[in-house]
Enzyme design. Sequence first.
Site, PDB file in Angstrom:
ATOM      1  N   ASP A   7       0.880  -1.168   0.000  1.00  0.00           N
ATOM      2  CA  ASP A   7       0.000   0.000   0.000  1.00  0.00           C
ATOM      3  C   ASP A   7       0.912   1.211   0.000  1.00  0.00           C
ATOM      4  OD1 ASP A   7      -2.144   1.736   0.165  1.00  0.00           O
ATOM      5  OD2 ASP A   7      -2.762   1.166   2.179  1.00  0.00           O
ATOM      6  N   GLY A  40      -3.902   8.265  -4.109  1.00  0.00           N
ATOM      7  CA  GLY A  40      -5.229   8.631  -4.589  1.00  0.00           C
ATOM      8  C   GLY A  40      -5.262   9.720  -5.649  1.00  0.00           C
ATOM      9  N   CYS A  70      -4.997  -1.989  -0.751  1.00  0.00           N
ATOM     10  CA  CYS A  70      -5.450  -0.640  -1.096  1.00  0.00           C
ATOM     11  C   CYS A  70      -6.530  -0.756  -2.165  1.00  0.00           C
ATOM     12  CB  CYS A  70      -4.275   0.187  -1.609  1.00  0.00           C
ATOM     13  SG  CYS A  70      -4.712   1.805  -2.279  1.00  0.00           S
ATOM     14  N   ASN A  71      -7.684  -0.165  -1.918  1.00  0.00           N
ATOM     15  CA  ASN A  71      -8.773  -0.213  -2.892  1.00  0.00           C
ATOM     16  C   ASN A  71      -8.398   0.493  -4.190  1.00  0.00           C
ATOM     17  OD1 ASN A  71     -10.183  -0.009   0.027  1.00  0.00           O
ATOM     18  ND2 ASN A  71     -11.375  -1.332  -1.299  1.00  0.00           N
ATOM     19  N   THR A  72      -7.795   1.672  -4.089  1.00  0.00           N
ATOM     20  CA  THR A  72      -7.469   2.456  -5.277  1.00  0.00           C
ATOM     21  C   THR A  72      -6.436   1.744  -6.141  1.00  0.00           C
ATOM     22  OG1 THR A  72      -7.933   4.492  -4.054  1.00  0.00           O
ATOM     23  CG2 THR A  72      -6.700   4.708  -6.093  1.00  0.00           C
ATOM     24  N   CYS A 177     -12.546   1.904   1.995  1.00  0.00           N
ATOM     25  CA  CYS A 177     -11.126   2.269   1.979  1.00  0.00           C
ATOM     26  C   CYS A 177     -10.482   1.528   3.132  1.00  0.00           C
ATOM     27  CB  CYS A 177     -10.953   3.778   2.126  1.00  0.00           C
ATOM     28  SG  CYS A 177      -9.226   4.314   2.388  1.00  0.00           S
ATOM     29  N   THR A 178      -9.341   0.917   2.888  1.00  0.00           N
ATOM     30  CA  THR A 178      -8.719   0.087   3.919  1.00  0.00           C
ATOM     31  C   THR A 178      -8.344   0.886   5.164  1.00  0.00           C
ATOM     32  OG1 THR A 178      -6.586   0.322   2.780  1.00  0.00           O
ATOM     33  CG2 THR A 178      -7.880  -1.651   2.303  1.00  0.00           C
ATOM     34  N   HIS A 179      -8.063   2.167   5.006  1.00  0.00           N
ATOM     35  CA  HIS A 179      -7.750   2.998   6.174  1.00  0.00           C
ATOM     36  C   HIS A 179      -8.920   3.032   7.171  1.00  0.00           C
ATOM     37  CE1 HIS A 179      -4.397   4.588   3.775  1.00  0.00           C
ATOM     38  NE2 HIS A 179      -3.909   5.084   4.892  1.00  0.00           N
TER      39      HIS A 179
END
Length: 261
Positions: A7, A40, A70-72, A177-179
């Site tokens: 990530d 992002g 990470c989704n993005t 979002c993983t965060h």
Amino acid sequence: MKIALMDSGIGLLAATAAVRRLRPDADLVLSLDPDGMPWGPRTPQDLTARAVAVAEAAAAHRPDALIVGCNTATVHALPTLRALLEPGIPVIGTVPAIKPAAAGGGHVAIWATPATTGSDYQRGLIRDFADGVPVAEVPCWGLAEAVEQADETAIDAAVAAAAALTPEDVTTVVLGCTHYELVADRIRTAVQRPGRPKPALRGSAEAVAAQALRRMGQLPAPEAPAVGTLTVLLSGREGTLPQAALAYAEGRLLPEVSPAS
């Protein structure tokens, strides 16, 4: 067994902790990109180039699987990473848990970054997996950045702002979002409405960790000895976990069982 996760920042901690709980004997390689974060705002081409560099740094440690935490990065770089590394190293992406959220019925809210909210990618997931289910897309301005910095005041403000945009009758919140999984308890409290049942939260970490083991042909063994090592790569350089990681339970879990090598 060695599992790598990548990530731009500490969003990978949720999946890392899930892997650690399932296989405390696995060696872990965390590949972050402090020199290039945040990913992002980057163009898809630029983000993919950064992701490839981070993945190659992890691959040099010969992991048995690589999780894109990470989704993005999953949206933009997963096909490139798979073409580069598979079949030698299985690559597992992170997708918002829209399908299981919709399967539960009720009103679903998807908390995601402003760039992801309303995107063709997210709308496609809603169309494919939540057809006929009411879905509210909630942009979470500044939340990922606040979590990355472990800025308590900014986290509270961003969570409160997103909660204000969340419909009162929501029964499930997807953490897109993983965060956000690192502050799930705060989100759960913020979206709780007086007199209504507590909304369910759906993250991706547990499913991603389980999928990584399946791709490796391994089974969960949470009772295994906690002997797994931890290697941290910072834009390719070996280092230690960012200090902000220790603000979260998921980050504090790692040094307890595997000091950085």
